[in-house]
Design an enzyme around this catalytic site. Structure first.
Site, short mmCIF file in Angstrom:
data_model
loop_
_atom_site.label_atom_id
_atom_site.label_comp_id
_atom_site.label_asym_id
_atom_site.label_seq_id
_atom_site.Cartn_x
_atom_site.Cartn_y
_atom_site.Cartn_z
N ASP A 412 26.78 -44.69 10.53
CA ASP A 412 26.70 -43.73 9.45
C ASP A 412 26.54 -44.40 8.08
O ASP A 412 26.95 -43.85 7.06
CB ASP A 412 27.95 -42.82 9.43
CG ASP A 412 27.69 -41.51 8.68
OD1 ASP A 412 26.51 -41.14 8.59
OD2 ASP A 412 28.64 -40.90 8.18
N LYS A 415 21.14 -46.36 8.44
CA LYS A 415 20.10 -47.26 8.97
C LYS A 415 18.87 -46.49 9.41
O LYS A 415 17.74 -46.79 9.01
CB LYS A 415 20.67 -48.07 10.16
CG LYS A 415 21.85 -48.93 9.81
CD LYS A 415 22.32 -49.74 10.98
CE LYS A 415 22.81 -48.86 12.12
NZ LYS A 415 23.95 -48.01 11.71
N THR A 416 19.08 -45.49 10.27
CA THR A 416 17.93 -44.71 10.77
C THR A 416 17.29 -43.90 9.65
O THR A 416 16.06 -43.73 9.62
CB THR A 416 18.39 -43.79 11.91
OG1 THR A 416 19.06 -44.58 12.91
CG2 THR A 416 17.22 -43.10 12.55
N HIS A 460 27.34 -47.77 16.47
CA HIS A 460 28.61 -47.46 17.11
C HIS A 460 29.19 -48.71 17.75
O HIS A 460 28.47 -49.61 18.19
CB HIS A 460 28.41 -46.36 18.16
CG HIS A 460 29.69 -45.84 18.73
ND1 HIS A 460 30.21 -46.29 19.91
CD2 HIS A 460 30.57 -44.92 18.27
CE1 HIS A 460 31.34 -45.66 20.18
NE2 HIS A 460 31.57 -44.83 19.19
#
Length: 904
Positions: A412, A415-416, A460
């Site tokens: 969170d 990055k994406t 994660h």
């Protein structure tokens, strides 16, 4: 044939009239085949004008049926009606005239009969012509066979005459041999008989076989040609064909000829044959006058050496022996061209007892081969992978290639979203829960015109292996850190992976558009982990960006391009391709699909590739935009279709020259996997002591059996790793099977046998699997977020933990008197000295500071009333469950037991 027929045609479109009187009669028809038929004929009376009956109108004869005879039947002439001057009564049958259709049908029938007759005539003429030709051909063949037979008989007569004259000449020249006494009759011998079998050529093939010879054969005399067949039959030959009915020759009917007669040569007696000895070169070349034979020089030398005990040593040939890791003694002897007995003798001298089929290791085999004077070349099974990877490239063939950049950081931190802003895409919307759970590869064009390949990794904690793979295949790591959150645990892990891979880091400080963003805090925290940015005097590039506002994205791409120029990345695009499997999954429609990052060379459609223990032929290449492509060059990510199974994420991919090589490599890797699994299994049960210690360690351990199926290999690997970390000494998750693809019926069967729970991560069960799960009562749980999956399994494992018992002291009471009550038993009269006493709670009976009994308080009374609580200082009566041994002066301790649920 005479017949009368009424076709019975119905009148068409006639006006409505009165029905005329009808008379019926019968006429019998006769046919040419001897059959007859009775036909009913109706006669309609006509009304006469002026009271006079009308003249009868004769009906035409029915057309004759067409017979199968060659000659057609001519139609009968139609009689003309004759008028009578005087009225006559109606007698006979009234015939009607033929209609046009009937006349046409009759004419057509006649024409068809003539045509058939003409066709039969032509067919008979053709058959007669063919029969004539066949008879003439057979006649010519018979004449040729008779001519050959006459020639053969003439030749045999000439040969018999020549033999007779030769025998007479021989007897005339050898009168002494004829006058000598004849030896005793011997066993009938076999003399050659000659038969001639028909061949495809003009001359017959000669076949020689033996027939019994009579003891005393008279001198043959010439016989006429007519008597040759009888003579041949008496000699054992097959009879010649009869002259009155010549027939063509067949393989089973071979004409036989008379046997050839030769001049009998004098044969030695049986005793002479025994005394002749073995036929050698010396005996064959010895003179006829009986000179004594002597031994050769070589034979004499060998005899002398044997007598002296000198054994001539043969010259040994030194060979190069190829030795695998294990080899049998027989195979080793064959490769050295030595006797297996000699190898076993050598081993026995070394104190080792072996059979010829025993297997020895390479070291022992090398000692034996060296002892016998041979050279050794050691090989291993792993040699099949030689030259598969890391072949150096020539400097003149290297060309610049795009850099491979991996986006890493905490979950969170954007990055994406940052990668989507660079690609102008929206990958985040497709991820469940808004978090990246798959590793992806994309290629974009930088503002400076060059291509850049990005690899997006999950943040994660469970996806450590994915981040490690991304760091291994990359050239540059972009460390994304949120300006409002700072350095987090996965940020530290990403720094460790980048340092372990030895790749440069570019820090992207994201979310600078937020009001609580503190970029300086991020720079300061990075110093603790030996990451010093340029603004603080270090050599690590940093860029402040905002994925949401799309700020400074061009600066980030420029920094990546600048770092790539410093690295001077080059590769040879003309060589065989090498790469790494970024991710792999099992698509139901397309089969195994692997995302491959090509690192060297060019991968093309039709190439044979090997990845881990899987191989296949490339059927299709799909880029990150979903478009098919024919070639994938260096630093190009593509989905590869054509593997025979889903490879594991992280496997290296290489192009091989043939399917045989690919099978050899994959079979070797399969054997390695099986051997390692066997070693692990045998290591766990190596001895009885180890087995007992393992049983003792896991005796009170509870397990949660699971069958896990995921969409990609990386997700399954992350789930298994996360569940293994949850295990403790008391409870653990046992993964029975973990694989890629949808849930199948075999997974349900496995879960039913082990009483396990089936978990599907981003996959669904097949129709047969759903029906089987409903029938067997197996639970299937579907997840698309790894958080929820880990939390549910953790809760299930926590439920298996034994709860923690905590005691809460309530009060103490002293027994003043013990009463015995009928039908109740003993009741203690007590006074509460401290705290309170509650009915139904746990109590301890203490006597002389020793716990005598532990149980529950069943009865608590104040006077005659049942009460729930007795306050301190009050007297009460108490009775225990299943215990009666109470004495004056005992102390009763009352306490409450609380169960506290444990969690992992």
């Amino acid at each position: 044939m005479n017949d009368t027929n009424n076709p019975g045609d119905k009148p068409a479109n006639k006006t409505l009239t009165l029905k005329r009187p009808i008379e019926q009669g019968t006429v019998r028809q006769s046919f040419s085949h001897g059959r007859s038929k009775t036909v009913v004929v109706e006669h309609v009376k006509r009304r006469h004008e002026g009271g006079k009956p009308a003249a009868p109108v004769p009906a035409p004869a029915a057309p004759a049926p067409v017979a199968s005879a060659p000659a057609p039947v001519a139609p009968a002439p139609t009689p003309r009606p004759q008028k009578s001057s005087a009225p006559r009564p109606q007698t006979g049958v009234v015939l009607r005239t033929l209609t046009d259709d009937e006349r046409d049908a009759r004419a057509r029938a006649l024409n068809d009969a003539r045509a058939r007759e003409e066709e039969d005539r032509r067919r008979q003429e053709a058959d007669a012509k063919a029969r004539t030709e066949r008879e003439s051909r057979e006649r010519a063949e018979r004449e040729a066979a008779e001519a050959r037979k006459r020639d053969e008989e003439t030749r045999l007569a000439r040969e018999a005459d020549a033999k007779r004259r030769a025998e007479e000449e021989a007897r005339r020249r050898l009168p002494s041999a004829a006058a000598a006494p004849q030896p005793a009759p011997q066993q009938p011998e076999k003399e050659p008989a000659v038969s001639f079998a028909p061949t495809r050529g003009s001359r017959p093939q000669q076949i020689v076989f033996h027939t019994p010879k009579p003891p005393q054969a008279p001198t043959p005399t010439p016989q006429p040609a007519a008597q040759q067949p009888a003579a041949a039959a008496s000699a054992g030959a097959a009879p010649a064909p009869r002259s009155d009915g010549p027939a063509p020759l067949t393989p089973r009917m071979r004409p036989m000829t008379a046997p050839k007669l030769a001049v009998p040569a004098p044969k030695p007696t049986r005793g002479a044959e025994k005394q002749r000895g073995r036929l050698t070169v010396t005996s064959a070349t010895a003179s006829a006058d009986g000179e004594e034979r002597t031994r050769s020089v070589a034979a004499f030398r060998r005899r002398t050496q044997r007598m002296k005990g000198v054994v001539e040593q043969k010259e040994r040939l030194s060979r190069e022996v190829i030795l695998p890791e294990t080899i049998t003694i027989q195979e080793l002897a064959n490769r050295m061209s030595e006797r297996g007995v000699d190898v076993i003798k050598l081993l026995m001298r070394q104190g080792q007892m072996h059979k010829i089929t025993d297997v020895i290791d390479a070291d022992t085999a090398e000692l034996i081969a060296t002892e016998m004077g041979h050279t050794v070349k050691r090989v291993a099974e792993s040699d099949v992978e030689e030259g598969l990877f890391d072949t150096p490239d020539a400097e003149e063939t290297l060309q610049p290639r795009p850099p491979v950049v991996t986006i890493m950081g905490h979950v969170d931190h954007g990055k994406t979203s940052l990668l989507d802003a660079i690609r102008r895409a929206n990958v985040v919307s497709g991820e469940a829960g808004g978090i990246t759970q798959h590793i992806g590869a994309y290629q974009v064009t930088s503002p400076l015109g060059g291509l850049v390949t990005f690899i997006d990794t999950p943040g994660h904690a469970a996806f450590t292996a994915m981040r490690a793979r991304g760091a291994k295949v990359t050239d540059i790591v972009v460390l994304v850190v949120a300006a409002d959150d700072g350095v987090m645990p996965q940020t530290i892990e990403a720094i460790s992976h980048a340092k372990a891979a030895g790749v440069p880091i570019i820090v992207a400080i994201n979310k600078i558009d937020k009001p609580d963003a503190k970029p300086e805090r991020v720079r300061t925290e990075l110093l603790q982990y030996e990451v010093q940015v340029e603004s603080l005097g270090g050599d690590t590039l940093e860029v402040e960006v905002s994925a949401k506002q799309k700020l400074n994205l061009d600066k980030l791409l420029e920094a990546i391009t600048l770092q790539a120029e410093v690295l001077d990345l080059k590769a040879d695009p003309e060589r065989a391709a090498e790469g790494t499997v970024i991710e792999a999954r099992l698509d139901r429609g397309r089969g195994p699909v692997a995302t491959v990052l090509v690192q060297r060379g060019t991968l093309s459609v039709g190439n044979i590739i090997v990845a881990g223990s899987q191989w296949g032929r490339v059927r299709a290449l799909i880029d990150d935009q979903g478009q098919n492509c024919v070639h994938a060059g260096p630093s190009f990510p593509a989905e590869v279709l054509g593997f025979n199974g889903a490879p594991e994420a992280g496997d290296r991919v290489a192009v091989v020259e043939s399917e045989a090589r690919a099978r050899e490599i994959t079979e070797y890797r399969d054997r390695q996997k099986r051997e390692q699994a066997a070693v692990r299994g045998s290591g766990a049960r190596s001895s009885l002591v180890d087995m007992m210690s393992q049983l003792k360690a896991t005796a009170g351990r509870k397990e949660v059996p699971l069958v896990i199926k995921g969409d990609v290999q990386g997700s399954v690997e992350a789930i298994v790793a996360a569940l293994e970390k949850l295990g403790t000494d008391e409870v653990a998750a046992r993964v029975l099977h973990a694989g890629v693809g949808g849930i199948t019926e075999s997974d349900i069967t496995l879960a039913e046998a082990s009483n396990a729970v089936v978990i599907g991560f981003n996959v669904r069960a097949h129709k047969e699997a759903r029906e089987a799960s409903e029938r067997l009562g197996i639970e299937i749980r579907y997840y698309n977020i790894i958080y929820n999956l880990v939390d549910d399994i953790k809760a299930a494992m926590s439920g298996l933990l034994a709860p923690t018992l905590r005691e809460t002291m309530l009060g103490n009471a002293e027994i003043l008197e013990v009463f015995t009550i009928t039908k109740v038993g003993k009741v203690a009269g007590c006074r509460v000295t401290d705290g309170t006493m509650e009915r139904g709670q746990h109590v301890r009976l203490i006597r002389d500071n020793v716990v005598v009994h532990e149980g529950k308080l069943s009865t608590l009374k104040r006077f005659k009333d049942e009460v729930a609580v007795v306050q301190p200082g009050q007297e009460c009566g108490m009775a225990f469950e299943n215990y009666q041994d109470m004495r004056v002066g005992d102390v009763i301790e009352c306490y409450r037991v609380e169960e506290i649920k444990r969690t992992l």
